[in-house]
Design a protein around this motif. Sequence first.
Motif, short mmCIF file in Angstrom:
data_model
loop_
_atom_site.label_atom_id
_atom_site.label_comp_id
_atom_site.label_asym_id
_atom_site.label_seq_id
_atom_site.Cartn_x
_atom_site.Cartn_y
_atom_site.Cartn_z
N LEU A 6 -17.22 56.82 10.17
CA LEU A 6 -18.68 56.97 10.15
C LEU A 6 -19.37 55.61 10.00
O LEU A 6 -20.39 55.34 10.65
CB LEU A 6 -19.11 57.90 9.01
CG LEU A 6 -18.95 59.39 9.27
CD1 LEU A 6 -19.16 60.18 7.98
CD2 LEU A 6 -19.93 59.87 10.33
N LEU A 7 -18.85 54.76 9.12
CA LEU A 7 -19.45 53.45 8.93
C LEU A 7 -19.33 52.59 10.19
O LEU A 7 -20.25 51.83 10.53
CB LEU A 7 -18.81 52.74 7.73
CG LEU A 7 -19.16 53.34 6.36
CD1 LEU A 7 -18.37 52.65 5.26
CD2 LEU A 7 -20.66 53.23 6.08
N LEU A 8 -18.21 52.71 10.90
CA LEU A 8 -18.07 52.00 12.17
C LEU A 8 -19.09 52.50 13.19
O LEU A 8 -19.69 51.72 13.93
CB LEU A 8 -16.65 52.19 12.71
CG LEU A 8 -15.53 51.47 11.95
CD1 LEU A 8 -14.16 51.88 12.50
CD2 LEU A 8 -15.69 49.95 12.03
N LEU A 9 -19.30 53.83 13.20
CA LEU A 9 -20.29 54.40 14.11
C LEU A 9 -21.70 53.94 13.74
O LEU A 9 -22.51 53.61 14.62
CB LEU A 9 -20.20 55.93 14.07
CG LEU A 9 -21.21 56.70 14.92
CD1 LEU A 9 -21.07 56.32 16.38
CD2 LEU A 9 -21.01 58.21 14.74
N ALA A 10 -22.00 53.91 12.44
CA ALA A 10 -23.31 53.43 11.99
C ALA A 10 -23.53 51.99 12.43
O ALA A 10 -24.63 51.61 12.87
CB ALA A 10 -23.42 53.54 10.47
N GLY A 11 -22.49 51.16 12.31
CA GLY A 11 -22.59 49.77 12.74
C GLY A 11 -22.87 49.66 14.22
O GLY A 11 -23.68 48.84 14.66
#
Length: 203
Positions: free
Chosen positions: A188-193
């Motif tokens: 999820l954090l990679l997607l947010a980035g």
Amino acid sequence: MGNALFIVWRESAEAMLVVGVLYAWLKNRADAATGMRYLWGGVAAGAGLAGVLALVMLGIASSLSGNGLDYFQLAIMLVASGLIVQMVFWMRRHGRTFKKDLESDMARNARKSNWWGLLVVVALAVGRESAEAVVFLYGLGAEQNGIANLPIVLILGIGSAFLTFWILQKGSRVLSWRTFFRVSEVLLLLLAGALLVSGVERL
């Protein structure tokens, strides 16, 4: 398509976690039949809230053109990125006591015969996860100029979430709730980035 499928899977599994905890708590009670009606009513209400949000967002997008549409899509991308980060940190803060807190709130409402409290909690939980999925999917669509095969993505994502939830409920040694949340949080954090970078590029 992969990112969209991941979003639907993750958000659906998290909503099922809430419903599953309350279902397990209710089924052993003498007044389970009454509680179940409010439980499933809350699920329907939450899904309905998400549907309304999707229609509103599509209505706004269809009424805009040119720079106005670009600004709207940019705003959704940045909001989606921020929401993902907020969701990850909220789950890290409350994940350990989530089940206990949820059950204690329901027990308090049950003692007061306040089944509407159960319906509201479920509606907000399901509505929150579903609404987040709507925002995230729209943000992805704005980034990628649309999501191919969206109906198939929804079916596969929800089906995968049911399978994941079933495996987790069985207490698999291979996949635990802790592993599920840790791995999905990183993704999820990679997607947010990625959404944030795309939004900055648009700016």
